[in-house]
Write a protein that holds these residues in place. Sequence first.
Motif, PDB file in Angstrom:
ATOM      1  N   ARG A   1     -75.133   9.915   8.869  1.00 11.62           N
ATOM      2  CA  ARG A   1     -74.588  10.852   9.848  1.00 11.62           C
ATOM      3  C   ARG A   1     -73.077  10.702   9.998  1.00 11.62           C
ATOM      4  O   ARG A   1     -72.349  11.670  10.187  1.00 11.62           O
ATOM      5  N   SER A   2     -72.589   9.483   9.872  1.00  8.04           N
ATOM      6  CA  SER A   2     -71.171   9.226  10.092  1.00  8.04           C
ATOM      7  C   SER A   2     -70.397   8.873   8.824  1.00  8.04           C
ATOM      8  O   SER A   2     -69.230   8.513   8.906  1.00  8.04           O
ATOM      9  N   THR A   3     -71.018   8.990   7.652  1.00  6.55           N
ATOM     10  CA  THR A   3     -70.350   8.563   6.420  1.00  6.55           C
ATOM     11  C   THR A   3     -70.628   9.515   5.269  1.00  6.55           C
ATOM     12  O   THR A   3     -71.766   9.912   5.037  1.00  6.55           O
ATOM     13  N   ALA A   4     -69.574   9.841   4.537  1.00  3.33           N
ATOM     14  CA  ALA A   4     -69.678  10.572   3.272  1.00  3.33           C
ATOM     15  C   ALA A   4     -68.875   9.783   2.244  1.00  3.33           C
ATOM     16  O   ALA A   4     -67.866   9.154   2.586  1.00  3.33           O
ATOM     17  N   ILE A   5     -69.336   9.800   1.004  1.00  2.00           N
ATOM     18  CA  ILE A   5     -68.664   9.021  -0.040  1.00  2.00           C
ATOM     19  C   ILE A   5     -68.374   9.886  -1.250  1.00  2.00           C
ATOM     20  O   ILE A   5     -69.023  10.893  -1.483  1.00  2.00           O
ATOM     21  N   ASN A   6     -67.387   9.456  -2.017  1.00  2.00           N
ATOM     22  CA  ASN A   6     -67.101  10.060  -3.310  1.00  2.00           C
ATOM     23  C   ASN A   6     -67.887   9.259  -4.342  1.00  2.00           C
ATOM     24  O   ASN A   6     -67.652   8.060  -4.513  1.00  2.00           O
ATOM     25  N   ILE A   7     -68.820   9.890  -5.015  1.00  2.00           N
ATOM     26  CA  ILE A   7     -69.703   9.163  -5.927  1.00  2.00           C
ATOM     27  C   ILE A   7     -68.962   8.535  -7.104  1.00  2.00           C
ATOM     28  O   ILE A   7     -69.494   7.650  -7.760  1.00  2.00           O
ATOM     29  N   ASN A   8     -67.737   8.955  -7.359  1.00  2.00           N
ATOM     30  CA  ASN A   8     -66.962   8.365  -8.447  1.00  2.00           C
ATOM     31  C   ASN A   8     -66.451   6.970  -8.113  1.00  2.00           C
ATOM     32  O   ASN A   8     -65.969   6.263  -8.986  1.00  2.00           O
ATOM     33  N   PHE A   9     -66.531   6.573  -6.841  1.00  2.44           N
ATOM     34  CA  PHE A   9     -66.067   5.253  -6.418  1.00  2.44           C
ATOM     35  C   PHE A   9     -67.212   4.291  -6.151  1.00  2.44           C
ATOM     36  O   PHE A   9     -67.006   3.201  -5.630  1.00  2.44           O
ATOM     37  N   ILE A  10     -68.438   4.661  -6.505  1.00  3.20           N
ATOM     38  CA  ILE A  10     -69.580   3.774  -6.306  1.00  3.20           C
ATOM     39  C   ILE A  10     -69.538   2.650  -7.326  1.00  3.20           C
ATOM     40  O   ILE A  10     -69.387   2.884  -8.522  1.00  3.20           O
ATOM     41  N   GLN A  11     -69.675   1.424  -6.834  1.00  6.91           N
ATOM     42  CA  GLN A  11     -69.778   0.272  -7.724  1.00  6.91           C
ATOM     43  C   GLN A  11     -71.245  -0.021  -8.042  1.00  6.91           C
ATOM     44  O   GLN A  11     -71.607  -0.225  -9.187  1.00  6.91           O
ATOM     45  N   ARG A  12     -72.078  -0.048  -6.985  1.00  4.67           N
ATOM     46  CA  ARG A  12     -73.496  -0.320  -7.198  1.00  4.67           C
ATOM     47  C   ARG A  12     -74.300   0.072  -5.961  1.00  4.67           C
ATOM     48  O   ARG A  12     -73.753   0.269  -4.887  1.00  4.67           O
ATOM     49  N   LEU A  13     -75.610   0.134  -6.138  1.00  2.00           N
ATOM     50  CA  LEU A  13     -76.558   0.367  -5.054  1.00  2.00           C
ATOM     51  C   LEU A  13     -77.279  -0.944  -4.802  1.00  2.00           C
ATOM     52  O   LEU A  13     -77.677  -1.630  -5.749  1.00  2.00           O
ATOM     53  N   ILE A  14     -77.470  -1.275  -3.547  1.00  2.00           N
ATOM     54  CA  ILE A  14     -78.114  -2.528  -3.190  1.00  2.00           C
ATOM     55  C   ILE A  14     -79.389  -2.203  -2.419  1.00  2.00           C
ATOM     56  O   ILE A  14     -79.346  -1.536  -1.385  1.00  2.00           O
ATOM     57  N   HIS A  15     -80.520  -2.673  -2.929  1.00  8.23           N
ATOM     58  CA  HIS A  15     -81.823  -2.418  -2.323  1.00  8.23           C
ATOM     59  C   HIS A  15     -82.261  -3.626  -1.512  1.00  8.23           C
ATOM     60  O   HIS A  15     -82.230  -4.750  -2.007  1.00  8.23           O
TER      61      HIS A  15
ATOM     62  N   ILE B   1     -81.268   1.120   1.471  1.00 10.93           N
ATOM     63  CA  ILE B   1     -80.303   1.120   0.375  1.00 10.93           C
ATOM     64  C   ILE B   1     -78.898   1.131   0.955  1.00 10.93           C
ATOM     65  O   ILE B   1     -78.598   1.906   1.862  1.00 10.93           O
ATOM     66  N   ASP B   2     -78.053   0.259   0.429  1.00  4.43           N
ATOM     67  CA  ASP B   2     -76.632   0.272   0.752  1.00  4.43           C
ATOM     68  C   ASP B   2     -75.886   0.695  -0.503  1.00  4.43           C
ATOM     69  O   ASP B   2     -76.296   0.384  -1.627  1.00  4.43           O
ATOM     70  N   VAL B   3     -74.789   1.391  -0.296  1.00  2.54           N
ATOM     71  CA  VAL B   3     -73.904   1.769  -1.392  1.00  2.54           C
ATOM     72  C   VAL B   3     -72.687   0.866  -1.298  1.00  2.54           C
ATOM     73  O   VAL B   3     -72.067   0.761  -0.249  1.00  2.54           O
ATOM     74  N   GLU B   4     -72.382   0.181  -2.379  1.00  3.28           N
ATOM     75  CA  GLU B   4     -71.169  -0.632  -2.413  1.00  3.28           C
ATOM     76  C   GLU B   4     -70.120   0.120  -3.207  1.00  3.28           C
ATOM     77  O   GLU B   4     -70.359   0.533  -4.346  1.00  3.28           O
ATOM     78  N   MET B   5     -68.971   0.289  -2.601  1.00  4.41           N
ATOM     79  CA  MET B   5     -67.881   1.011  -3.235  1.00  4.41           C
ATOM     80  C   MET B   5     -67.041   0.048  -4.072  1.00  4.41           C
ATOM     81  O   MET B   5     -67.168  -1.169  -3.956  1.00  4.41           O
ATOM     82  N   GLU B   6     -66.189   0.591  -4.929  1.00  7.98           N
ATOM     83  CA  GLU B   6     -65.355  -0.236  -5.794  1.00  7.98           C
ATOM     84  C   GLU B   6     -64.443  -1.175  -5.013  1.00  7.98           C
ATOM     85  O   GLU B   6     -64.082  -2.230  -5.503  1.00  7.98           O
ATOM     86  N   ASP B   7     -64.078  -0.792  -3.775  1.00  7.17           N
ATOM     87  CA  ASP B   7     -63.200  -1.643  -2.967  1.00  7.17           C
ATOM     88  C   ASP B   7     -63.970  -2.687  -2.160  1.00  7.17           C
ATOM     89  O   ASP B   7     -63.399  -3.427  -1.373  1.00  7.17           O
TER      90      ASP B   7
ATOM     91  N   ARG C   1     -69.269  -1.452   2.069  1.00  9.14           N
ATOM     92  CA  ARG C   1     -70.686  -1.075   1.933  1.00  9.14           C
ATOM     93  C   ARG C   1     -71.066  -0.112   3.036  1.00  9.14           C
ATOM     94  O   ARG C   1     -70.658  -0.268   4.183  1.00  9.14           O
ATOM     95  N   PHE C   2     -71.891   0.862   2.645  1.00  7.47           N
ATOM     96  CA  PHE C   2     -72.373   1.850   3.595  1.00  7.47           C
ATOM     97  C   PHE C   2     -73.877   1.991   3.444  1.00  7.47           C
ATOM     98  O   PHE C   2     -74.391   2.076   2.335  1.00  7.47           O
ATOM     99  N   ARG C   3     -74.577   2.038   4.569  1.00  5.46           N
ATOM    100  CA  ARG C   3     -76.019   2.209   4.577  1.00  5.46           C
ATOM    101  C   ARG C   3     -76.350   3.666   4.299  1.00  5.46           C
ATOM    102  O   ARG C   3     -75.736   4.569   4.842  1.00  5.46           O
TER     103      ARG C   3
END
Length: 124
Positions: A57-71, A77-83, A86-88
């Motif tokens: 609800r409070s976060t949008a990401i650019n998929i080109n900056f995704i480093q990995r998905l964490i289960h 699932i959390d998304v870890e960005m290149e920097d 992490r976002f849930r």
Amino acid sequence: MKQGNSEVLVAIPDIKYIQSSGSYVDIFTDTKKFVQRTSMSDFLAQLNHPEIIRVHRSTAININFIQRLIHSEYGEIDVEMEDGNRFRVRRTDVLSCRRDGFRHQRCHNRSGSCATTRLGYRTG
């Protein structure tokens, strides 16, 4: 984007992620953070860019900056960005993210590798 008395042009591919707080959105790039007085929904509708996806609800990401998905073991699932940020991913968005973003050719990050292929998802 308006900043003080001037407007700054920001290329959409430079946006790493967007976070909302109340009536404002914070837009993060590699070099700066921009603040706009608008809702997340209105801002994303204005951007209308396929590589910027809402994961919460409070976060949008650019998929080109995704480093990995964490289960997690609880199905989250959390998304870890290149920097390193992490976002849930909201549970209701997990399936749509897999279908619309992470399982599509767009999931390739700037290094040319696919974040989901490294994690065992099939693309295409």
